[in-house]
Scaffold this motif. Structure first.
Motif, PDB file in Angstrom:
ATOM      1  N   GLY A  62     -28.880 -43.412  29.525  1.00 32.37           N
ATOM      2  CA  GLY A  62     -30.681 -43.784  28.880  1.00 32.37           C
ATOM      3  C   GLY A  62     -32.192 -44.276  29.427  1.00 32.37           C
ATOM      4  N   GLY A  63     -31.399 -45.531  30.579  1.00 31.20           N
ATOM      5  CA  GLY A  63     -31.876 -46.138  31.090  1.00 31.20           C
ATOM      6  C   GLY A  63     -32.522 -45.006  32.117  1.00 31.20           C
ATOM      7  N   ILE A  64     -31.814 -43.924  32.835  1.00 28.97           N
ATOM      8  CA  ILE A  64     -32.117 -43.403  34.348  1.00 28.97           C
ATOM      9  C   ILE A  64     -32.836 -41.901  33.603  1.00 28.97           C
ATOM     10  N   ILE A  65     -32.855 -41.111  31.892  1.00 29.43           N
ATOM     11  CA  ILE A  65     -33.468 -40.234  31.620  1.00 29.43           C
ATOM     12  C   ILE A  65     -34.747 -41.019  31.510  1.00 29.43           C
ATOM     13  N   LEU A  66     -34.948 -42.056  31.437  1.00 29.13           N
ATOM     14  CA  LEU A  66     -36.296 -43.058  30.714  1.00 29.13           C
ATOM     15  C   LEU A  66     -37.007 -43.250  31.817  1.00 29.13           C
ATOM     16  N   HIS A  67     -36.326 -43.003  32.961  1.00 26.59           N
ATOM     17  CA  HIS A  67     -37.128 -43.500  34.470  1.00 26.59           C
ATOM     18  C   HIS A  67     -37.517 -42.006  35.036  1.00 26.59           C
ATOM     19  N   GLY A  68     -36.632 -41.413  34.292  1.00 27.56           N
ATOM     20  CA  GLY A  68     -36.429 -40.005  34.771  1.00 27.56           C
ATOM     21  C   GLY A  68     -37.652 -39.398  34.687  1.00 27.56           C
ATOM     22  N   LEU A 128     -27.248 -38.070  31.950  1.00 23.87           N
ATOM     23  CA  LEU A 128     -26.819 -37.394  30.483  1.00 23.87           C
ATOM     24  C   LEU A 128     -25.077 -37.081  30.417  1.00 23.87           C
ATOM     25  N   PHE A 129     -24.887 -37.267  32.016  1.00 22.01           N
ATOM     26  CA  PHE A 129     -23.427 -36.960  31.277  1.00 22.01           C
ATOM     27  C   PHE A 129     -22.746 -38.584  31.137  1.00 22.01           C
ATOM     28  N   LEU A 130     -23.626 -39.685  31.942  1.00 23.54           N
ATOM     29  CA  LEU A 130     -23.258 -40.672  31.383  1.00 23.54           C
ATOM     30  C   LEU A 130     -23.350 -41.507  29.871  1.00 23.54           C
ATOM     31  N   GLY A 189     -29.516 -42.776  24.948  1.00 23.31           N
ATOM     32  CA  GLY A 189     -28.682 -42.669  25.750  1.00 23.31           C
ATOM     33  C   GLY A 189     -27.700 -42.018  23.952  1.00 23.31           C
ATOM     34  N   LEU A 190     -26.706 -42.903  23.589  1.00 29.66           N
ATOM     35  CA  LEU A 190     -26.376 -42.362  22.327  1.00 29.66           C
ATOM     36  C   LEU A 190     -26.839 -40.891  21.167  1.00 29.66           C
ATOM     37  N   VAL A 191     -28.116 -40.530  21.420  1.00 30.21           N
ATOM     38  CA  VAL A 191     -28.664 -39.857  20.699  1.00 30.21           C
ATOM     39  C   VAL A 191     -28.552 -38.588  21.644  1.00 30.21           C
ATOM     40  N   LEU A 192     -29.479 -38.420  22.777  1.00 29.29           N
ATOM     41  CA  LEU A 192     -28.645 -37.644  23.558  1.00 29.29           C
ATOM     42  C   LEU A 192     -27.276 -37.607  24.144  1.00 29.29           C
ATOM     43  N   GLY A 193     -26.715 -38.149  23.866  1.00 26.42           N
ATOM     44  CA  GLY A 193     -24.924 -38.197  23.958  1.00 26.42           C
ATOM     45  C   GLY A 193     -24.775 -37.505  23.193  1.00 26.42           C
ATOM     46  N   THR A 194     -24.824 -37.674  21.852  1.00 26.96           N
ATOM     47  CA  THR A 194     -24.367 -37.511  21.111  1.00 26.96           C
ATOM     48  C   THR A 194     -24.401 -35.756  20.467  1.00 26.96           C
TER      49      THR A 194
END
Length: 316
Positions: A242-248, A103-105, A292-297
């Protein structure tokens, strides 16, 4: 006495065979873990040059060296003990911690996208008048080390997953070796990238026409390369996050988003024929980056709203 000597030699032989087997285990673990972490290594190498480009040439290598030392500290002093303790006593906590890093990335990547699209800046940049160059350099270095911590955590987690069945000592040695090798490879490459324009300038002043031609090519090419790397670095934060979030999510029992991403990957790969491996990977990276863009935004907008509210309350 001879019997005792024979017994001692027998014990030494057993210990030597055990040590040899342990070294083989470490070597195999390093090879497996290093290859698995290669994707994050590429992202790390793409992200870092953006933190050191634009400074005077005499400050680039000292900054890279400080970031390198910070990266080694991240891996060996912070992450290695945490990884070993968590893997031994609380392995279920590793995934949520990695997701927090993801999420930080994502936030960092989305912040850069927002800045590029809106033209607004958050904090001092190289385009501004730098009032305190020393403090600005320290801030940029700390930012690079902070980002490295997240990427290093992903590298160490990948390495740990490859040697999770090994003993504690083998795990520790493998993680340490992987961490050191990757650090020196990444920041060695970064040093070459950011100093390549100096190499070009040096060659351009040589009497040889060939050297001058190569030098001029490097001088023209490096600004383009650095811009591309800056763009890739921004995307890397998003697709790794985003890849870390998907895998998590998949690890935590919510596999639908990861299955969707893999479904897109397989569909694109099958439709692309011989290029399927490349296009499949790119499509998965795109889906990861969009997440990642959606969550980061969302995080960035929430933080900006919170900062405005805090500023409003302070003004009253």
């Amino acid at each position: 006495m001879p019997t005792g000597l024979v017994a001692l030699l027998d014990d030494v032989s057993v210990i030597a065979r055990a040590a040899s087997a342990s070294i083989d285990d470490v070597g195999a673990g390093v090879a497996k873990a290093g290859s698995k972490a290669a994707g994050v290594v590429i992202d790390d190498a793409a992200v870092t040059p953006g933190y050191v480009t634009g400074f005077t040439p005499d400050r680039e290598l000292p900054m890279i060296w400080r970031i390198t030392k910070g990266s080694i500290f991240n891996k060996l002093v912070i992450l290695l003990p945490i990884a070993l303790v968590l893997s031994a006593f609380l392995p279920q906590a590793i995934t949520p911690i990695l997701m927090a890093g993801g999420l930080f990335l994502s936030f960092e990547g989305a912040e850069k996208v927002i800045e590029k699209l809106s033209g607004t800046k958050h904090g001092e940049t190289l385009e501004d008048e730098i009032k305190d160059p020393v403090a600005f350099e320290k801030a940029r270095t700390k930012g690079a080390i902070r980002t490295d911590l997240i990427l290093s955590a992903e590298i160490m987690a990948i390495a740990l997953s490859e040697v999770s069945d090994e003993g504690l000592v083998t795990r520790a040695i493998t993680l340490a070796i992987v961490g050191l090798v990757i650090t020196f490879c990444v920041y060695g490459a970064v040093a070459l990238i950011v100093k390549m324009d100096d190499v070009g300038l040096h060659l351009a002043r040589k009497p040889s026409e060939m050297a001058q031609a190569v030098g001029r090519f490097l001088l023209k090419a490096m600004p383009i390369v650095l811009k591309v790397l800056s763009f890739v670095g921004m995307l890397a934060m998003l697709w790794v996050g985003g890849g870390i979030i998907l895998h998590g999510l998949e690890e935590l029992g919510l596999p639908a988003p990861a299955h969707f991403a893999h479904g897109v990957e397989h569909a694109v790969a099958q439709a692309s024929g011989a290029l399927g491996g490349v296009t499949g990977w790119v499509s998965y990276a795109v889906v990861s980056a969009l997440l990642g863009l959606v969550l980061g935004t969302i995080i960035a907008l929430a933080l900006h709203m919170f900062a405005r509210d805090e500023g409003g309350e302070t003004a009253h």
